[in-house]
Write an enzyme that holds these catalytic residues in place. Sequence first.
Site, PDB file in Angstrom:
ATOM      1  N   GLN A 189      43.176  40.121  36.200  1.00  0.00           N
ATOM      2  CA  GLN A 189      42.314  41.082  36.890  1.00  0.00           C
ATOM      3  C   GLN A 189      42.601  41.100  38.382  1.00  0.00           C
ATOM      4  O   GLN A 189      43.339  40.252  38.920  1.00  0.00           O
ATOM      5  CB  GLN A 189      40.853  40.724  36.636  1.00  0.00           C
ATOM      6  CG  GLN A 189      40.485  39.301  37.037  1.00  0.00           C
ATOM      7  CD  GLN A 189      39.125  38.871  36.515  1.00  0.00           C
ATOM      8  OE1 GLN A 189      38.226  38.596  37.299  1.00  0.00           O
ATOM      9  NE2 GLN A 189      38.969  38.811  35.183  1.00  0.00           N
ATOM     10  N   HIS A 198      40.425  42.505  42.233  1.00  0.00           N
ATOM     11  CA  HIS A 198      39.202  43.044  42.819  1.00  0.00           C
ATOM     12  C   HIS A 198      39.531  43.905  44.038  1.00  0.00           C
ATOM     13  O   HIS A 198      40.466  43.609  44.790  1.00  0.00           O
ATOM     14  CB  HIS A 198      38.263  41.911  43.257  1.00  0.00           C
ATOM     15  CG  HIS A 198      37.943  40.944  42.173  1.00  0.00           C
ATOM     16  ND1 HIS A 198      37.374  41.321  40.976  1.00  0.00           N
ATOM     17  CD2 HIS A 198      38.106  39.600  42.103  1.00  0.00           C
ATOM     18  CE1 HIS A 198      37.201  40.243  40.219  1.00  0.00           C
ATOM     19  NE2 HIS A 198      37.639  39.199  40.880  1.00  0.00           N
ATOM     20  N   GLU A 258      37.114  36.094  46.933  1.00  0.00           N
ATOM     21  CA  GLU A 258      36.475  34.934  46.315  1.00  0.00           C
ATOM     22  C   GLU A 258      37.337  33.695  46.517  1.00  0.00           C
ATOM     23  O   GLU A 258      38.463  33.768  47.020  1.00  0.00           O
ATOM     24  CB  GLU A 258      36.234  35.173  44.823  1.00  0.00           C
ATOM     25  CG  GLU A 258      37.506  35.388  44.025  1.00  0.00           C
ATOM     26  CD  GLU A 258      37.236  35.868  42.599  1.00  0.00           C
ATOM     27  OE1 GLU A 258      36.133  36.352  42.322  1.00  0.00           O
ATOM     28  OE2 GLU A 258      38.153  35.746  41.762  1.00  0.00           O
ATOM     29  N   HIS A 263      44.856  37.881  39.517  1.00  0.00           N
ATOM     30  CA  HIS A 263      44.507  36.483  39.240  1.00  0.00           C
ATOM     31  C   HIS A 263      43.837  36.360  37.883  1.00  0.00           C
ATOM     32  O   HIS A 263      43.356  37.341  37.313  1.00  0.00           O
ATOM     33  CB  HIS A 263      43.573  35.937  40.327  1.00  0.00           C
ATOM     34  CG  HIS A 263      42.241  36.627  40.368  1.00  0.00           C
ATOM     35  ND1 HIS A 263      42.065  37.846  40.985  1.00  0.00           N
ATOM     36  CD2 HIS A 263      41.028  36.305  39.848  1.00  0.00           C
ATOM     37  CE1 HIS A 263      40.811  38.226  40.871  1.00  0.00           C
ATOM     38  NE2 HIS A 263      40.144  37.316  40.165  1.00  0.00           N
ATOM     39  N   ARG A 302      40.371  45.081  35.183  1.00  0.00           N
ATOM     40  CA  ARG A 302      41.230  44.347  34.247  1.00  0.00           C
ATOM     41  C   ARG A 302      42.543  45.097  34.049  1.00  0.00           C
ATOM     42  O   ARG A 302      42.546  46.292  33.770  1.00  0.00           O
ATOM     43  CB  ARG A 302      40.562  44.201  32.882  1.00  0.00           C
ATOM     44  CG  ARG A 302      39.276  43.427  32.859  1.00  0.00           C
ATOM     45  CD  ARG A 302      38.854  43.149  31.411  1.00  0.00           C
ATOM     46  NE  ARG A 302      37.434  42.805  31.378  1.00  0.00           N
ATOM     47  CZ  ARG A 302      36.461  43.640  31.008  1.00  0.00           C
ATOM     48  NH1 ARG A 302      36.767  44.866  30.610  1.00  0.00           N
ATOM     49  NH2 ARG A 302      35.213  43.256  31.013  1.00  0.00           N
TER      50      ARG A 302
END
Length: 326
Positions: free
Chosen positions: A98, A100, A117, A174, A194
């Site tokens: 996936q 972001h 993150e 990642h 995804r």
Amino acid sequence: MSMAIEPLFLHPYFQPKIWGGRKLASEFGYKIPDGKIGECWAISAHPHGPSRVINGPLAGLALDDAYKLHPEYFGDPSEKVFPLLTKILDAEASLSVQVHPDDAYAEEHEHELGKTECWYVIQADPGSYLIYGHHAQTRQELADMIHAGEWDKLLRKVPVKTGDFIFVPSGTIHALNKGIMVLETQQSSDTTYRLYDYDRVDAKTGKKRDLHLQQSIDVTNVPHHDPKLDIQTEQRGASTFTTYVQPPISPFFSVWQWRIKDKQALHHVSAPYTLVSVLAGDGTLTADGDPYELHKGMHFIIPAQIKDWTVDGDMQIIASEPGQQE
């Protein structure tokens, strides 16, 4: 008469996931729902799973409501939404590959924050690895390899072990793989694109989960570059303090590990409030002269009104603070 100010201890929200397991119960003693539970949203004001205050004047409030109704606890912030989300993830199976989006793309397309993150690896089985980054040199090459399903050629595999720290900026392809448990500090976003899910079928729906190929191609950083971290460790008495990431490398948060072995006086570093998660051990927090017992699996926020506090005991703690946003 003003209310007594206490640290905000929080009850987590638990998320079922196709790749989850039962370690959140066996390792942390949480009372989790039946089934495959992948995520403990430990410090969360996100509408998809807010944690709840369990003590003091704000007891019973969801964290998002506490943030809106009592901004003084958070230094009267300018941000409309609580900016961070702390999770524990139990990957019994591998997560989807996936990526972001950043704030600008997420605001335009998803109407929420982007998602940078990071992970502190609580446990990793021998031989564990992450998907982290890719080998494409141009966006067209990235798109061609994704559409052709050339995953072994495209994806970078990185070995990982217990105690590692990984920073995952928005735009980084990642995936956590099976046998890994992490504490994740992230922007408060639930947007995930995804690009590969191992052709799994969701047992509940009988269908494969949705993929988001065009969005993934749009937001992926090309070519991939590993971020350069400046991890610093400081010994204070018998205790050890490690700085993993902070602005400007990460504009959204600072993250530390506190290995507490003796009494330590602490304070907010660069933000009005501090998020704290106890990963191991036991001890005591003393704030405004009041003691609070700390145990493995506890999560709390030190609010803005508490300027200084002490911790004592034998504990492993991950702490974070939000970055200063415009």
